[in-house]
Design a protein around this motif. Structure first.
Motif, PDB file in Angstrom:
ATOM      1  N   GLY A 145       0.817  -1.213   0.000  1.00  0.00           N
ATOM      2  CA  GLY A 145       0.000   0.000   0.000  1.00  0.00           C
ATOM      3  C   GLY A 145       0.844   1.253   0.000  1.00  0.00           C
ATOM      4  O   GLY A 145       0.636   2.142  -0.818  1.00  0.00           O
ATOM      5  N   THR A 146       1.850   1.292   0.882  1.00  0.00           N
ATOM      6  CA  THR A 146       2.676   2.500   0.937  1.00  0.00           C
ATOM      7  C   THR A 146       3.452   2.680  -0.352  1.00  0.00           C
ATOM      8  O   THR A 146       3.647   3.800  -0.812  1.00  0.00           O
ATOM      9  N   LYS A 147       3.860   1.565  -0.936  1.00  0.00           N
ATOM     10  CA  LYS A 147       4.594   1.650  -2.204  1.00  0.00           C
ATOM     11  C   LYS A 147       3.722   2.280  -3.285  1.00  0.00           C
ATOM     12  O   LYS A 147       4.148   3.153  -4.019  1.00  0.00           O
ATOM     13  N   SER A 148       2.468   1.817  -3.339  1.00  0.00           N
ATOM     14  CA  SER A 148       1.536   2.387  -4.304  1.00  0.00           C
ATOM     15  C   SER A 148       1.337   3.878  -4.069  1.00  0.00           C
ATOM     16  O   SER A 148       1.298   4.672  -4.997  1.00  0.00           O
ATOM     17  N   GLU A 149       1.223   4.229  -2.782  1.00  0.00           N
ATOM     18  CA  GLU A 149       1.049   5.642  -2.439  1.00  0.00           C
ATOM     19  C   GLU A 149       2.248   6.452  -2.898  1.00  0.00           C
ATOM     20  O   GLU A 149       2.121   7.573  -3.388  1.00  0.00           O
ATOM     21  N   ASP A 156      -8.190   3.952 -13.624  1.00  0.00           N
ATOM     22  CA  ASP A 156      -7.062   3.609 -14.497  1.00  0.00           C
ATOM     23  C   ASP A 156      -5.756   3.587 -13.707  1.00  0.00           C
ATOM     24  O   ASP A 156      -4.952   2.667 -13.855  1.00  0.00           O
ATOM     25  N   THR A 157      -5.573   4.602 -12.867  1.00  0.00           N
ATOM     26  CA  THR A 157      -4.370   4.644 -12.030  1.00  0.00           C
ATOM     27  C   THR A 157      -4.312   3.415 -11.147  1.00  0.00           C
ATOM     28  O   THR A 157      -3.261   2.776 -11.005  1.00  0.00           O
ATOM     29  N   GLU A 158      -5.470   3.090 -10.586  1.00  0.00           N
ATOM     30  CA  GLU A 158      -5.579   1.917  -9.720  1.00  0.00           C
ATOM     31  C   GLU A 158      -5.165   0.653 -10.469  1.00  0.00           C
ATOM     32  O   GLU A 158      -4.382  -0.160  -9.974  1.00  0.00           O
ATOM     33  N   ALA A 159      -5.664   0.519 -11.698  1.00  0.00           N
ATOM     34  CA  ALA A 159      -5.363  -0.671 -12.506  1.00  0.00           C
ATOM     35  C   ALA A 159      -3.865  -0.774 -12.779  1.00  0.00           C
ATOM     36  O   ALA A 159      -3.283  -1.861 -12.720  1.00  0.00           O
ATOM     37  N   THR A 197      -1.361  -3.756 -11.369  1.00  0.00           N
ATOM     38  CA  THR A 197      -0.594  -4.616 -12.278  1.00  0.00           C
ATOM     39  C   THR A 197       0.898  -4.536 -11.978  1.00  0.00           C
ATOM     40  O   THR A 197       1.597  -5.552 -11.985  1.00  0.00           O
ATOM     41  N   LEU A 198       1.397  -3.325 -11.708  1.00  0.00           N
ATOM     42  CA  LEU A 198       2.813  -3.174 -11.374  1.00  0.00           C
ATOM     43  C   LEU A 198       3.143  -4.027 -10.149  1.00  0.00           C
ATOM     44  O   LEU A 198       4.177  -4.689 -10.084  1.00  0.00           O
ATOM     45  N   ASP A 211       9.069  -0.769  -8.410  1.00  0.00           N
ATOM     46  CA  ASP A 211      10.249   0.083  -8.275  1.00  0.00           C
ATOM     47  C   ASP A 211      10.659   0.723  -9.605  1.00  0.00           C
ATOM     48  O   ASP A 211      11.418   1.675  -9.638  1.00  0.00           O
ATOM     49  N   LEU A 212      10.142   0.156 -10.701  1.00  0.00           N
ATOM     50  CA  LEU A 212      10.511   0.702 -12.005  1.00  0.00           C
ATOM     51  C   LEU A 212       9.570   1.817 -12.446  1.00  0.00           C
ATOM     52  O   LEU A 212       9.812   2.458 -13.470  1.00  0.00           O
ATOM     53  N   ALA A 213       8.494   2.044 -11.683  1.00  0.00           N
ATOM     54  CA  ALA A 213       7.390   2.882 -12.161  1.00  0.00           C
ATOM     55  C   ALA A 213       7.804   4.179 -12.852  1.00  0.00           C
ATOM     56  O   ALA A 213       7.281   4.521 -13.906  1.00  0.00           O
TER      57      ALA A 213
END
Lengths: 359, 264
Positions: free
Chosen positions: A11-15, B114-117, B121-122, B129-131
């Motif tokens: 979760g924190t990573k996504s944030e 879309d951001t959530e999707a 997936t990442l 970490d590559l985002a």
């Protein structure tokens, strides 16, 4: 326990990514606003320069008052009828050429493409040469040269459109056809010049240099209408242009009609370019330098790149014109010469600084 | 679950036929490996299924619907395609590249969904970490995962992969294949992948078709297709076929001389 920790970690990573991405977008928007401010400042400076001296504060005040009443004093007339049209044409031409360049680069997936890649400039030049040297054209009177340049410029894009209908709208077809047309029209202009009167030939050469000096309110209106129609459509295609950058196969698999996107975008880019250069002559490098500089700063996402390079291109062209008007005043140089002189060192600098193959 | 039917498909580049009356059906949630020597028509078959190429003859249908009658967007919502080699001319972040997979679902603006999707997936492919990295700066294995991620955000029922492991070292080959297998199981979708490595195919595919000169030479489970005789006929290679847990593994020995048969 361990499981919930893992989820929390994710979760924190996504944030974190979300925050980084937000910042990334924020930087692009900041760049766009900075370009607008740059335009306003350059325009203000540009309006003060010239044989009749007017201060910056005066210029802005004249502009403000002019919105409510017709210009009366000499200063007001100089600002409203001489300097303002020139400045506005500079802004519109800068926006148009930079956006046309960005779109063309996306369409042919080649960072070296420009609004003139498809031979449009030499076609317009030939149209103007026919008008000036032979006095022949599609209309008569004061719009003869303009109409000829416009129609011939579009003619070259129609030829390329026809070829891509037959052979498929691939970057290779379009670039090769563009080069062929460029040589063809240059050669035809050459023949006309070879047999032409010295004075008229000189006029053709002058026309081709590219200058904002022929600006009037009527012409501005025409350019504005073309931009107002074409630019929003191009911007609406920015997602599709992004996918083209990943290759035709990827774009198709993502649901993009690749050939149609190419044809629509290059037609609009050509229309914008033709609509500008028929009034100004060929102004080089804006359509190449502006998109590249913006790409370096904000990246290749066309949703932001198109508006950013348009606005930055406007500031750049306005700056170049200001230099052109003052560098050896009272002689005013054609801005097309200055953009080339400014563009080349800028370009070499970019090449030296680049990180990847392009940027 | 998607049902793909390829019926009598013929495709030629200029006048050279690459696919000849190919018939194929994919129905279950399975990984179908497409094997065959260079030029057998593997990539062409995948491209025809995603309508990147249009066959001159025959019909391809998804859930009973002819794909030529579907819009590209509709097709992109059902099929995700991962090309063999990808060259990005302009820079793009991994996030934006994966976001492109939402193209069939969105307008000019992207939504929270879309951001959530993309984030989901990442996370699933462990490439968070590559985002914000530039795709052009990634290694082959990382890039392959990014493009799998892009295809997954399309939310397709069928994944097409064109040699997903070529140019990867042995660890990344296994990683990518593992990823594909777990996604197919987790999402309940199907995958068709063209592949060169017989052993990877034997290990990860539920079913294999072996192509030869534009036709399907053999079709069945790995043990049925990967026999000494088939490998000799199609690849022109003498090989030893052993079995491990019921799955064949192949030890290639030597090329067969031309008069003994082989692909020629």
């Amino acid at each position: 326990m361990a499981r919930s920790e893992a989820i929390q970690g994710n979760g924190t990573k996504s944030e974190e990514i979300r925050a980084q991405y937000k910042k990334f977008i924020g930087r692009k928007i900041l760049f766009i606003f900075s370009s607008i401010i740059l335009i306003v400042i350059t325009a203000g400076i540009s309006a003060t320069l010239g044989s009749y001296s007017i201060s910056v504060v005066e210029v802005y005040s004249i502009l403000w008052h002019g919105l409510f009443q017709n210009p009366e004093t000499t200063k007001e007339i100089v600002v409203w009828d001489l300097r303002l049209p020139r400045i506005l044409l500079g802004i519109l031409a800068g926006i148009g050429l930079a956006i046309a360049g960005t779109a063309m680069q996306g369409v042919v997936r080649n960072p070296l493409a420009s609004p003139y890649t498809l031979g449009i400039a030499s076609a317009a030049g030939f149209g103007a040469a026919v008008a000036i040297l032979l006095g022949a054209g599609f209309v008569t009177g004061q719009y003869l040269i303009i109409a000829n340049a416009f129609i011939f410029a579009l003619l070259s894009s129609f030829i390329i459109y026809g070829l891509s209908r037959r052979k498929g709208a691939t970057p290779e077809t379009m670039i090769l056809a563009g080069i062929a047309l460029m040589y063809l029209f240059s050669a035809m202009t050459g023949i006309l010049q070879y047999f032409g009167e010295a004075e008229a030939v000189k006029e053709v050469v002058f026309w081709m240099f590219g200058s904002l000096g022929r600006a009037t309110w009527d012409k501005l209106f025409f350019v504005f209408v073309i931009l107002a129609i074409c630019v929003p459509i191009l911007m609406s295609k920015s997602w599709d242009l992004n996918t083209l950058g990943a290759g035709d196969e990827s774009a198709k698999s993502l649901g993009v009609n690749v050939e149609q996107t190419r044809v629509v975008c290059f037609t609009l880019a050509s229309l914008v370019t033709a609509g500008i250069i028929c009034f100004t002559g060929t102004i080089g490098f804006i359509g190449l330098v502006a998109p590249h500089m913006c790409r370096m700063v904000i990246g290749g996402d066309n949703r932001y790149l198109i508006p950013a390079s348009g606005l930055f291109g406007a500031a750049l062209l306005l700056g170049a014109d200001t230099v052109a008007r003052t560098i050896i005043a009272p002689t005013i140089l054609p801005v097309g010469l200055i953009t080339a002189f400014m563009g080349v060192p800028l370009f070499l600098y970019l090449i030296l600084r680049r990180r990847g193959e392009y940027w | 679950m998607v049902q793909l039917k390829v019926k009598d498909v013929t495709f030629s580049y200029a006048r050279v036929p690459v696919l000849k009356d190919v018939r194929l059906e994919v129905a279950t949630k399975e990984i179908l490996g497409v094997l065959g020597p260079n030029g057998a028509g593997k990539s062409t078959l995948l491209k025809c299924i995603d309508r990147i190429l249009s066959p001159q003859k025959g019909c391809i249908s998804l859930d009973g619907l002819d794909i030529t009658k579907m819009s590209r967007i509709e097709l992109a919502k059902k099929i995700g395609y991962i090309p063999q080699s990808i060259s990005h001319v302009f820079s793009a972040t991994v996030f934006d590249t994966v976001l492109m997979g939402r193209r069939p679902h969105l307008g000019w603006r992207t939504s929270e969904k879309d951001t959530e999707a993309v984030l989901e997936t990442l996370q699933m492919l462990h490439i968070e970490d590559l985002a914000m990295r530039d795709v052009n700066e990634l290694s082959g294995g990382q890039m392959q995962k990014v493009f799998i991620a892009r295809a997954l955000t399309q939310e397709p029922d069928l994944l097409l992969l064109d040699e997903p492991t070529s140019n990867l070292d042995i660890r990344h080959q296994l990683e990518v294949m593992h990823t594909i297998k777990s996604i197919v199981r987790k999402k309940g979708i199907s995958a068709i992948m063209a592949i060169h490595d017989l052993n990877l195919a034997a290990r990860y595919a539920d079913r294999i078709i072996m192509m030869h000169n534009g036709t399907i030479f053999s079709d069945g489970d790995p043990a049925y297709v990967l026999t000494r005789e088939n490998i000799k006929r199609v690849y022109g290679v003498d090989a030893e076929v052993n079995y491990n847990d019921g799955r064949p593994y192949i030890v290639p020995l030597k090329p067969v001389k031309h008069d003994e048969g082989g692909s020629g």
